[in-house]
Design a protein around this motif. Structure first.
Motif, PDB file in Angstrom:
ATOM      1  N   THR A 173       0.848  -1.186   0.000  1.00 48.70           N
ATOM      2  CA  THR A 173       0.000   0.000   0.000  1.00 48.70           C
ATOM      3  C   THR A 173       0.890   1.245   0.000  1.00 48.70           C
ATOM      4  OG1 THR A 173      -0.052   0.199   2.424  1.00 48.70           O
ATOM      5  CG2 THR A 173      -1.700  -1.246   1.395  1.00 48.70           C
ATOM      6  N   SER A 174       0.259   2.377  -0.230  1.00 42.24           N
ATOM      7  CA  SER A 174       1.014   3.629  -0.224  1.00 42.24           C
ATOM      8  C   SER A 174       1.675   3.867   1.126  1.00 42.24           C
ATOM      9  CB  SER A 174       0.093   4.803  -0.570  1.00 42.24           C
ATOM     10  OG  SER A 174      -0.354   4.716  -1.905  1.00 42.24           O
ATOM     11  N   ASN A 175       0.969   3.588   2.224  1.00 41.30           N
ATOM     12  CA  ASN A 175       1.542   3.784   3.554  1.00 41.30           C
ATOM     13  C   ASN A 175       2.731   2.865   3.791  1.00 41.30           C
ATOM     14  OD1 ASN A 175      -0.191   5.817   4.303  1.00 41.30           O
ATOM     15  ND2 ASN A 175      -1.576   4.486   5.448  1.00 41.30           N
ATOM     16  N   GLN A 176       2.637   1.634   3.306  1.00 40.14           N
ATOM     17  CA  GLN A 176       3.744   0.692   3.473  1.00 40.14           C
ATOM     18  C   GLN A 176       4.965   1.136   2.676  1.00 40.14           C
ATOM     19  OE1 GLN A 176       1.753  -2.910   2.304  1.00 40.14           O
ATOM     20  NE2 GLN A 176       0.448  -2.891   4.123  1.00 40.14           N
ATOM     21  N   ILE A 177       4.739   1.633   1.464  1.00 38.84           N
ATOM     22  CA  ILE A 177       5.842   2.173   0.658  1.00 38.84           C
ATOM     23  C   ILE A 177       6.476   3.359   1.363  1.00 38.84           C
ATOM     24  CG2 ILE A 177       6.385   3.419  -1.470  1.00 38.84           C
ATOM     25  CD1 ILE A 177       4.335   1.631  -2.883  1.00 38.84           C
ATOM     26  N   ASN A 178       5.633   4.260   1.874  1.00 41.01           N
ATOM     27  CA  ASN A 178       6.152   5.434   2.576  1.00 41.01           C
ATOM     28  C   ASN A 178       7.005   5.026   3.776  1.00 41.01           C
ATOM     29  OD1 ASN A 178       4.798   7.123   0.818  1.00 41.01           O
ATOM     30  ND2 ASN A 178       3.023   7.390   2.154  1.00 41.01           N
ATOM     31  N   ALA A 179       6.548   4.019   4.513  1.00 41.58           N
ATOM     32  CA  ALA A 179       7.292   3.571   5.692  1.00 41.58           C
ATOM     33  C   ALA A 179       8.663   3.029   5.300  1.00 41.58           C
ATOM     34  CB  ALA A 179       6.490   2.505   6.444  1.00 41.58           C
ATOM     35  N   LEU A 180       8.716   2.212   4.241  1.00 40.11           N
ATOM     36  CA  LEU A 180       9.995   1.658   3.795  1.00 40.11           C
ATOM     37  C   LEU A 180      10.948   2.765   3.351  1.00 40.11           C
ATOM     38  CD1 LEU A 180       8.916  -1.505   1.741  1.00 40.11           C
ATOM     39  CD2 LEU A 180       9.783  -1.410   4.089  1.00 40.11           C
ATOM     40  N   VAL A 181      10.402   3.755   2.648  1.00 35.19           N
ATOM     41  CA  VAL A 181      11.249   4.828   2.141  1.00 35.19           C
ATOM     42  C   VAL A 181      11.822   5.662   3.287  1.00 35.19           C
ATOM     43  CG1 VAL A 181      11.288   6.976   0.815  1.00 35.19           C
ATOM     44  CG2 VAL A 181      10.135   4.954  -0.103  1.00 35.19           C
ATOM     45  N   GLU A 200      16.374  -7.866   4.109  1.00 31.67           N
ATOM     46  CA  GLU A 200      15.424  -8.013   3.017  1.00 31.67           C
ATOM     47  C   GLU A 200      14.666  -6.710   2.782  1.00 31.67           C
ATOM     48  OE1 GLU A 200      13.046 -10.020   0.009  1.00 31.67           O
ATOM     49  OE2 GLU A 200      15.094 -10.108   0.787  1.00 31.67           O
ATOM     50  N   GLY A 201      14.389  -5.985   3.872  1.00 32.31           N
ATOM     51  CA  GLY A 201      13.727  -4.696   3.733  1.00 32.31           C
ATOM     52  C   GLY A 201      14.558  -3.702   2.958  1.00 32.31           C
ATOM     53  N   TRP A 202      15.876  -3.715   3.200  1.00 28.75           N
ATOM     54  CA  TRP A 202      16.775  -2.857   2.431  1.00 28.75           C
ATOM     55  C   TRP A 202      16.762  -3.248   0.952  1.00 28.75           C
ATOM     56  CZ3 TRP A 202      19.365   1.547   2.816  1.00 28.75           C
ATOM     57  CH2 TRP A 202      19.536   2.117   4.084  1.00 28.75           C
ATOM     58  N   ARG A 203      16.756  -4.560   0.696  1.00 32.98           N
ATOM     59  CA  ARG A 203      16.758  -5.006  -0.700  1.00 32.98           C
ATOM     60  C   ARG A 203      15.508  -4.514  -1.426  1.00 32.98           C
ATOM     61  NH1 ARG A 203      14.991  -8.728  -4.304  1.00 32.98           N
ATOM     62  NH2 ARG A 203      13.490  -9.649  -2.868  1.00 32.98           N
ATOM     63  N   ILE A 204      14.353  -4.678  -0.794  1.00 36.14           N
ATOM     64  CA  ILE A 204      13.104  -4.256  -1.418  1.00 36.14           C
ATOM     65  C   ILE A 204      13.046  -2.734  -1.537  1.00 36.14           C
ATOM     66  CG2 ILE A 204      10.597  -4.160  -1.122  1.00 36.14           C
ATOM     67  CD1 ILE A 204      11.639  -6.832  -2.148  1.00 36.14           C
ATOM     68  N   ALA A 205      13.501  -2.027  -0.507  1.00 39.60           N
ATOM     69  CA  ALA A 205      13.478  -0.559  -0.554  1.00 39.60           C
ATOM     70  C   ALA A 205      14.317  -0.043  -1.720  1.00 39.60           C
ATOM     71  CB  ALA A 205      13.983   0.011   0.768  1.00 39.60           C
TER      72      ALA A 205
END
Length: 228
Positions: free
Chosen positions: A11-19, A71-76
């Motif tokens: 979701t947009s919020n999840q993308i924002n959190a990762l960024v 893994e979070g860094w990889r996806i980000a």
């Protein structure tokens, strides 16, 4: 190459959190997230990122604190390939556009996301200066680099071809690990040198993981040295 299929549906919020977690490159509490970005990471968004293995959340005390996993860094780093979420507004689409241009620029500069965003506490080391190492005398740094370049030439199929750091370390088994790591970090600042993480972490063997060099907030596994 990474395709949109490699990035999970978010979701947009999840993308924002990762960024935000990526650009801050540190653990953030919900209070800090609200101050920095105007939202907190809770409920379904938090659970989704935890279930995907992208975020670790410390619930031991309030406010809860969040940090990207490897893994979070990889996806980000690959969010720029993601398809905008259904119903995404202009802010999310603009953010993905920024990430696309950021990725292109960092690739051109041969700088990793982790190294670009790492916290420096105001002290910015010179690009070609190795990180301090008790085992690396200043006079020996050039010698270690010469060994790395020689090992690369013996292993690479052509100038600029990728060679796993595991193979480099095998060739330099007698070289001090701290000295070798410091030299690899220093070489990243050189124009014809690239050291990168492997995007498909599932393909990594225990040998690959053990041989990785930490640069910024990510492990890197492959070396390429182009023509001088």
């Amino acid at each position: 190459m990474t395709s949109p299929a490699d990035v999970p549906s978010l979701t947009s919020n999840q993308i924002n959190a990762l960024v935000v977690l990526m650009v801050e490159a540190r653990r953030l509490t919900n209070v800090e997230l609200r101050e920095l970005a105007g939202f907190t990471l809770t409920g379904k968004d938090n659970k989704r990122l935890i279930d995907l293995g992208l975020v670790e959340t410390d619930r031991g005390h309030r406010p809860f604190a969040h940090e990207l996993t490897d893994e979070g860094w990889r996806i980000a780093r690959q969010l720029h390939t993601a398809v905008p979420p259904k119903g995404a507004g202009s802010a999310t689409r603009s953010l993905l556009t920024v990430l696309t241009n950021l990725h292109r620029s960092l690739d051109r500069l041969r700088v990793s996301h982790g190294d670009f965003f790492k916290q420096t506490d105001g002290a910015v080391p010179a690009a070609n200066t190795p990180e301090p190492s008790a085992a690396t005398p200043d006079l020996a740094a050039a010698d270690v680099q010469a060994l790395v370049r020689e090992a690369y030439r013996e292993l690479a199929t052509a100038p600029g071809a990728w060679v796993g750091l595991a193979d480099i370390r095998d060739r330099l088994a007698d070289t001090d690990r701290a000295a070798l790591d410091a030299t690899l970090r220093a070489m990243v600042g050189q124009e014809n040198v690239r050291i990168i993480p492997v995007a498909n972490t599932k393909s990594l063997t225990p040998r690959d993981r053990a041989a990785a060099v930490r640069i910024g907030n990510e492990d890197n596994h492959a070396l390429a040295i182009g023509p001088a």
